[in-house]
Design a protein around this motif. Structure first.
Motif, PDB file in Angstrom:
ATOM      1  N   UNK A  43      16.829  28.019  30.065  1.00 41.25           N
ATOM      2  CA  UNK A  43      16.824  29.406  30.533  1.00 41.25           C
ATOM      3  C   UNK A  43      15.492  29.723  31.224  1.00 41.25           C
ATOM      4  N   UNK A  44      14.410  29.304  30.577  1.00 42.05           N
ATOM      5  CA  UNK A  44      13.095  29.604  31.131  1.00 42.05           C
ATOM      6  C   UNK A  44      12.911  28.957  32.502  1.00 42.05           C
ATOM      7  N   UNK A  45      13.417  27.753  32.640  1.00 39.65           N
ATOM      8  CA  UNK A  45      13.235  27.027  33.900  1.00 39.65           C
ATOM      9  C   UNK A  45      14.281  27.404  34.937  1.00 39.65           C
ATOM     10  N   UNK A  46      15.401  27.929  34.458  1.00 44.01           N
ATOM     11  CA  UNK A  46      16.489  28.267  35.370  1.00 44.01           C
ATOM     12  C   UNK A  46      17.299  27.051  35.774  1.00 44.01           C
ATOM     13  N   UNK A  47      17.110  25.964  35.082  1.00 45.86           N
ATOM     14  CA  UNK A  47      17.915  24.779  35.380  1.00 45.86           C
ATOM     15  C   UNK A  47      18.234  24.084  34.069  1.00 45.86           C
ATOM     16  N   UNK A  48      19.465  23.604  33.956  1.00 46.32           N
ATOM     17  CA  UNK A  48      19.841  22.935  32.719  1.00 46.32           C
ATOM     18  C   UNK A  48      19.253  21.520  32.734  1.00 46.32           C
ATOM     19  N   UNK A  49      18.435  21.244  31.726  1.00 48.59           N
ATOM     20  CA  UNK A  49      17.764  19.952  31.678  1.00 48.59           C
ATOM     21  C   UNK A  49      18.788  18.836  31.465  1.00 48.59           C
ATOM     22  N   UNK A  50      18.825  17.833  32.333  1.00 45.96           N
ATOM     23  CA  UNK A  50      19.758  16.714  32.137  1.00 45.96           C
ATOM     24  C   UNK A  50      19.308  15.891  30.930  1.00 45.96           C
ATOM     25  N   UNK A  51      20.241  15.279  30.245  1.00 48.14           N
ATOM     26  CA  UNK A  51      19.861  14.551  29.033  1.00 48.14           C
ATOM     27  C   UNK A  51      20.102  13.052  29.134  1.00 48.14           C
ATOM     28  N   UNK A  52      20.685  12.609  30.241  1.00 46.38           N
ATOM     29  CA  UNK A  52      20.845  11.159  30.410  1.00 46.38           C
ATOM     30  C   UNK A  52      19.641  10.657  31.217  1.00 46.38           C
ATOM     31  N   UNK A  53      18.970   9.654  30.675  1.00 43.11           N
ATOM     32  CA  UNK A  53      17.745   9.172  31.319  1.00 43.11           C
ATOM     33  C   UNK A  53      18.041   8.682  32.729  1.00 43.11           C
ATOM     34  N   UNK A  54      17.253   9.169  33.673  1.00 42.69           N
ATOM     35  CA  UNK A  54      17.426   8.749  35.062  1.00 42.69           C
ATOM     36  C   UNK A  54      18.231   9.743  35.883  1.00 42.69           C
ATOM     37  N   UNK A  55      18.839  10.728  35.216  1.00 42.52           N
ATOM     38  CA  UNK A  55      19.636  11.692  35.981  1.00 42.52           C
ATOM     39  C   UNK A  55      18.810  12.933  36.289  1.00 42.52           C
ATOM     40  N   UNK A  56      19.280  13.654  37.282  1.00 43.30           N
ATOM     41  CA  UNK A  56      18.541  14.809  37.777  1.00 43.30           C
ATOM     42  C   UNK A  56      19.442  16.037  37.791  1.00 43.30           C
ATOM     43  N   UNK A  57      18.820  17.213  37.760  1.00 44.15           N
ATOM     44  CA  UNK A  57      19.558  18.460  37.934  1.00 44.15           C
ATOM     45  C   UNK A  57      18.650  19.384  38.710  1.00 44.15           C
ATOM     46  N   UNK A  58      19.226  20.222  39.542  1.00 45.13           N
ATOM     47  CA  UNK A  58      18.365  21.171  40.232  1.00 45.13           C
ATOM     48  C   UNK A  58      19.049  22.511  40.450  1.00 45.13           C
ATOM     49  N   UNK A  59      18.217  23.482  40.540  1.00 45.97           N
ATOM     50  CA  UNK A  59      18.705  24.817  40.875  1.00 45.97           C
ATOM     51  C   UNK A  59      17.625  25.413  41.753  1.00 45.97           C
ATOM     52  N   UNK A  60      18.020  25.815  42.938  1.00 45.59           N
ATOM     53  CA  UNK A  60      17.034  26.346  43.874  1.00 45.59           C
ATOM     54  C   UNK A  60      15.973  25.312  44.153  1.00 45.59           C
ATOM     55  N   UNK A  61      14.723  25.727  43.999  1.00 46.70           N
ATOM     56  CA  UNK A  61      13.617  24.831  44.310  1.00 46.70           C
ATOM     57  C   UNK A  61      13.177  24.005  43.108  1.00 46.70           C
ATOM     58  N   UNK A  62      13.821  24.247  41.973  1.00 43.45           N
ATOM     59  CA  UNK A  62      13.377  23.550  40.758  1.00 43.45           C
ATOM     60  C   UNK A  62      14.294  22.359  40.497  1.00 43.45           C
ATOM     61  N   UNK A  63      13.672  21.196  40.339  1.00 44.32           N
ATOM     62  CA  UNK A  63      14.453  19.990  40.081  1.00 44.32           C
ATOM     63  C   UNK A  63      13.919  19.322  38.815  1.00 44.32           C
ATOM     64  N   UNK A  64      14.845  18.939  37.942  1.00 42.99           N
ATOM     65  CA  UNK A  64      14.434  18.307  36.686  1.00 42.99           C
ATOM     66  C   UNK A  64      14.978  16.884  36.631  1.00 42.99           C
TER      67      UNK A  64
END
Lengths: 186, 998
Positions: A43-64
């Protein structure tokens, strides 16, 4: 005179017909560590943190990017780091975590072109083809620890710690020249 | 010069003539020729001299197993390679080659006296001759052996070539692109697999290149080859030529060396000479084929005597007749075909001599049709000819007896003792071999790796058998890859299948003790040597090998191992498997050092880490020193200054006014989380709970054993956030140790570690004027003793850049360390430099830093400690939190030895004669005692560039703390130096200089 690499001076290091290597500019980078239920951080980051190692998720300018069972690398515009920190600080009591600014720790080389993937094989023991488009891996390149992002079949980003950058970039430039010499030969 | 080129045969491009030189003489050949095939086309067989006896030798093979025809190749300065196999090196315009191991010339070589004295050079020669007197070893024997050792001459110039490397991942790697390998690759296409087919030769095809007569599925072999290779490439198979699989390593990693430019007349810019491929293959098919065995008989090594299969290769692949009047001597069917092919190419085959009584009728019939004299049940007992074979003595054998010999004149002898499966790579996998009595050879049985052997490599013979086995073995690999294998059987006509028998030495009517029947050609090991080794007590094949040097030449026993084993086993009266086979080790063929080094040479030899301020220092003409992987500014010499003068000036400048230092390399770890303080308490000796936010503390890190491992200043940025610094070299080790404890011992602690070494550029500003210099640049912190006392830290801006500011000192002077985001390091440095000009600011390097800290008695972990020093020994016991329940090393410190009173303590030393001690010098209490003296410690740090009036030193001395004021002695080669034990703090023991003052 040795090679200078700095995110303060983005520049193309080499551009052959087959591959282009560019130093990209400053960006916000956060090393985020946490365990347990991650919803408050999502919620704080605005992006759901991916939990599989090596995978990515992004929302807007934020990428995890998930780098480990309790470790994420967050990319964001440089100016947004403090806002994200404030948002995460606000949920610290609820979900203790480590938010460490590493924006200045490393530089990113963008490596693109039809021979980009092959060029990486001169220093990376990992099977480049096994990194899916839209994924990333923490791995090594020519004995230096790196994060390798695959953005497309011939689009990669390589995150390197500052002090290693001249050494690693040097090899990539040597390799790019070797590749064009070989292409010219065949 | 005679021309042995046969029109209409071979694959060389006769439209493209190529000129090269051999021993200064110009020869011509065609594109596609090797040096050997081109020389043979010119009638030249003599290509080298053997190692020990300097016997004249010619090519005995046509491939990479060649033991004799080793040459030096050169193309311009630095590009010289010794021991190149003439049978592998392709010719190109301008190639210079030279024979080796000869003086003054290849045709007349004085070293050949060794051959006449052969009785002296028997097995174990070195061991017997160079034993005594002992005093001769250093001065006489070793120099002699070294001078005599090795063929060729080591290159003396730096190699201007570059070398490359790559990683390659594939589903299926097929080693060897003969019929077996090609059939295996064909079986694997169309399944979405990544398939790699590799061959050491310049072109693929293997045995098919030498046997164009066969027809596969109705198509002539060469046409079939062309079509199939094109189809494989179309299907995405990576077909690699001039690439040798040199070694098979754990978990299906195969090392392969690709030769990229050794065949090119012009060297393209930026093109490496060779490339090492590190291949991870899910499955491997080894289709390396078989190597032909020589026959062992007296005089079997003269130029012009070669393997029959190789002669066939020279003829069919290169279009070269190796002679006009060959004699074939064989114990295997295959050599008959070499005779037929040579006859059909116009040679007058003088005889086919077969040791066997029974030879297939179709062979004898085909020979008779060609009018070739056939002698079955015959042996060869001698040859004649000095620089080229001119005759061979053959004898009929009847009932085990060898009859009178007759001489047949000839210009070449083609021999075949059968074929040995090439199991080198299979053996690298620790694969188990099984002895096949019928074929008298070892065959592959089982390997722990994901690998199968196919074709002639497992004793199969003939093109059809090879093709079909390629499919069958590929099926096993495909099944393992979860693929459904196809079945296919090839239809092959004009196939040349065959069998043979195996001999040890050929039977002879001559005195065997005088026979020169060679087993290892390059090392001049004869059958007699092997038998002698057994008589002298060698029982294991490994001992026989080392005693005789059989199999220790550059071909690594490819020619000699099986013949050697058969003879040794016979001499021992044991079966071959009981005697065993020597171990094959990588690389398969000789490999350049360059290929192993790859990109890692010259400037790219190893990782060199550079700070953001490195470039500024470089511009100033700094001297660098390597510290771990970093290169650090060592000292900044002004014109005319040596290191001593520069460091002395830098030291004085810091004490007098202000200096600045690039401290970016210090390791930094950020520890964050609710349990960060508890983690700190457990890791470091010091107590941390009461350290206030914005304060720093010097921390000591021990190992479990209680000895000092690392140290550094740690700042508390908030309740839950610590900024830890480590030594430059210790950063990765400390982080690993932290992670290890956190993950395995205290997973319950809620805190995390992040390496921030590279997040920050750190600049130390030290000296009485440090605060004055910085104050105008700092915003957010007042640089006074009251507001920002020694050992404080704060987040602020410096020169407009967000910073973490620490007030700490490693010089004994008032000091600050400013950390800014790394890329801004140089910008900040330049700003401070500019502002510092008013105070004559001086950039100083690591050497000055070392001197200044030593004057204050500050230790450097790894210099003043060596892994056996406790905090108490180092005089920093005050940093141990006595009331803490536990910390890493606490129990170690309780060991009796670590509490003993007479341990070595870190003290200061001042020499009586004001000389500078040598670091590492040993210390004694009584200089007049007998040698060996009792050493009671050593000098750890010593400098004479400092700001005190005399050189200072730190030393670990037994019971040093209780010996203040006593004199110790440092014996040196030329004199003994007396020194007084003092406190290690030579400057400002009261720390008054750390204050900002008025």
């Amino acid at each position: 005179m040795s090679l200078q690499i700095s995110s303060l001076s983005p520049e193309t290091l080499i551009h052959t017909g087959d591959v282009q290597i560019t130093v990209t500019g400053e960006t916000g980078r956060i090393s985020l560590r946490a365990r347990g239920k991650l919803a408050p951080l999502d919620k704080a980051l605005g992006v759901k943190l991916p939990t599989k190692i090596g995978t990515r998720a992004n929302k807007g300018d934020v990428e995890a990017l998930c780098l480990g069972p309790d470790e994420w690398l967050i990319l964001c515009p440089n100016d947004d780091v403090s806002a994200l920190k404030a948002a995460c600080d606000a949920i610290y009591e609820k979900l203790p975590h480590s938010f460490t600014d590493i924006s200045a720790r490393e530089i990113t080389l963008s490596i693109t072109g039809p021979q980009a993937a092959e060029l990486l094989t001169i220093g990376c023991p990992r099977d480049i083809a096994s990194i899916g488009v839209g994924e990333a891996r923490r791995t090594v390149f020519d004995n230096a620890s790196v994060v390798l992002w695959c953005d497309g079949p011939d689009q990669f980003r390589l995150d390197l710690w500052n002090s290693f950058a001249p050494y690693s970039a040097e090899l990539l430039i040597t390799g790019a020249k070797e590749f064009s010499a070989e292409t010219a030969l065949t | 010069m005679s021309n042995y080129r046969v029109k209409g045969l071979g694959r060389v491009d006769t439209g493209k003539p190529v000129t090269f030189t051999f021993d200064g003489k110009s020869y011509s050949g065609f594109k596609g020729d090797t040096v050997a095939s081109a020389l043979l086309a010119n009638g030249v067989h003599l290509m080298g001299r053997s190692f020990k006896s300097h016997r004249p030798r010619g090519a005995v093979t046509a491939g990479s197993e060649e033991p004799n025809a080793l040459i030096g190749t050169r193309r311009g300065p630095g590009r010289f390679e010794p021991n190149t196999r003439a049978t592998v090196q392709e010719i190109y315009g301008g190639l210079e080659t030279n024979s080796q191991n000869k003086y003054p010339s290849l045709k007349f070589d004085v070293g050949a006296v060794n051959d006449a004295a052969y009785m002296l050079f028997s097995a174990g020669f070195y061991y017997k001759t160079f034993m005594w007197p002992k005093s001769f070893w250093d001065k006489v024997y070793e120099p002699f052996i070294r001078a005599a050792a090795g063929l060729g001459v080591s290159p003396s110039e730096e190699d201007p070539d570059t070398y490359a490397s790559r990683y390659l991942h594939c589903d299926l790697l097929i080693v060897g692109a003969g019929p077996t390998g090609i059939a295996a690759a064909k079986a694997a296409i169309g399944k979405g697999l990544k398939v790699v087919l590799v061959d050491e030769n310049a072109e693929v095809g293997g045995t098919l290149l030498s046997e164009p007569q066969s027809k596969i599925d109705g198509t002539a072999a060469w046409e079939w080859l062309e079509t199939e290779i094109a189809a494989l490439k179309d299907a995405g198979v990576k077909v690699m030529t001039r690439t040798t699989a040199i070694g098979y390593y754990h978990q299906n990693m195969i090392g392969m060396v690709e030769k990229l430019t050794d065949h090119l007349p012009e060297l393209p810019t930026d093109m490496p000479r060779e490339r090492m491929w590190r291949v991870r293959a899910k499955q491997v098919v080894l289709a390396q084929g078989a190597l032909e065995k020589p026959l062992v008989f007296h005089g079997n090594d003269r130029p012009g005597i070669m393997l029959a299969g190789s002669a066939q290769t020279f003829l069919n692949r290169y279009g070269v007749k190796v002679g006009n009047a060959p004699v074939v001597i064989t114990s295997h069917d295959s050599a008959w075909y070499a005779a037929f092919d040579l006859h059909d190419a116009g040679a007058k085959v003088r005889a086919i001599v077969d040791t066997r009584e029974d030879v297939p009728d179709d062979l004898t019939k085909a020979a008779r049709e060609r009018g070739i004299d056939v002698k079955v049940s015959h042996t060869a007992t001698a040859t004649s000819g000095r620089l080229r074979v001119s005759g061979i003595r053959v004898n009929a054998m009847k009932g085990g007896a060898v009859e009178q010999g007759t001489w047949i004149s000839c210009d070449c002898v083609l021999m075949s003792g059968g074929w040995t499966p090439s199991l080198h790579l299979f053996s690298h996998t620790k694969g188990k071999l099984t002895w096949d009595e019928d074929q008298t050879t070892f065959l592959p049985e089982h390997t722990p790796e994901d690998c199968v052997v196919a074709g002639a490599g497992r004793g199969l013979w003939g093109v059809k058998a090879a093709l079909d086995d390629g499919v069958a073995q590929a099926a096993k690999a495909l099944t393992a890859l979860d693929q459904k294998p196809d079945t296919a059987a090839y239809d092959v006509t004009d196939d040349r299948t065959g069998t043979g028998v195996t001999y040890r030495e050929l039977p002879t009517d001559k005195n065997t003790s005088k026979a020169k029947a060679f087993v290892d050609f390059q090392n001049d090991v004869t059958a007699k040597d092997l038998r002698l080794a057994v008589r002298e007590g060698m029982r294991s094949i490994e001992h026989v090998k080392r005693y005789t040097t059989n199999g220790m030449a550059t071909d690594q026993g490819k020619m000699s191992n099986i013949n050697g084993l058969n003879i040794a086993a016979d001499a021992l009266g044991k079966e071959q498997p009981k005697v065993g086979l020597t171990t094959f080790r990588p690389p398969y063929t000789p490999t350049t050092f360059g290929a192993f080094a790859g990109y890692h040479r010259g400037d790219h030899f190893e990782i060199t880490r550079k700070t953001q301020i490195d470039s500024w220092a470089e511009d100033q003409g700094v001297a660098f020193e390597p510290v771990g992987q970093w290169r650090r500014a060592w000292y900044f010499p002004k014109p005319g200054e040596d290191m001593h003068a520069a460091v002395k000036r830098e030291c004085k400048a810091v004490r007098d006014s202000v200096g600045m230092f690039d401290a970016s390399t210090l390791g930094k770890i950020e520890i964050v989380g609710p349990d960060a303080v508890e983690f700190m308490n457990r890791m470091y000796t010091n107590p941390w709970t009461k350290l206030g936010v914005g304060k720093c503390r010097y921390g000591i890190l021990l190992g479990d054993d209680g000895f000092i491992r690392d140290d550094g200043v740690i700042g508390r940025l908030s309740d839950d956030r610590f900024h830890v610094t480590t030594t430059t070299g210790g950063a990765p080790r400390v982080l690993n140790m932290f992670e290890d404890y956190l993950q395995t011992e205290w997973p319950d602690l809620n805190c995390w570690l992040t390496s921030t070494t590279e997040q920050w550029s750190a600049i130390a500003v030290q000296g009485p004027n440090a605060a004055k210099l910085l104050a105008p640049l700092v915003e957010g912190v007042e640089l006074t003793d009251a507001a920002f006392p020694h050992m404080s830290c704060a987040e602020c801006t410096v020169a407009g850049i967000p910073a973490r500011l620490f007030r700490i000192s490693f010089t004994g002077e008032l000091g600050f360390e400013i950390n800014v985001p790394a890329p801004y390091g140089r910008q900040l440095w330049e700003k401070i430099w500019e502002a510092g000009q008013a105070y004559n600011v001086t950039a100083y390097g690591t050497e000055t830093m070392h001197v200044l800290r030593a004057e204050k008695g500050y230790i450097i972990v790894g210099q003043d400690t060596d892994g056996t020093v406790t905090p108490h020994d180092a005089g920093v016991a005050w940093a141990i939190g006595k009331k803490k329940p536990d910390f890493v090393g606490k129990r170690g410190l309780e060991r009796p030895d670590l509490k003993a009173p007479n341990r070595k303590h870190l003290v200061g030393l001042l020499t009586e004669d004001k000389s500078c001690l040598e670091e590492g010098a040993q210390i004694v209490f009584d200089p007049n005692q007998q040698i060996p003296m009792k050493m009671v410690g050593h000098v750890t740090s010593s400098y004479d560039e400092g700001t005190t009036d005399q050189p200072i030193a730190m030393a670990l001395v037994e019971g040093g703390f209780d010996r203040m004021g006593e004199t110790v002695y440092i014996p040196m080669p030329d004199r003994t130096i007396a020194a007084k034990i003092t406190s290690p703090i030579f400057v400002d023991p009261d720390n008054t200089r750390l204050k900002i003052g008025a």
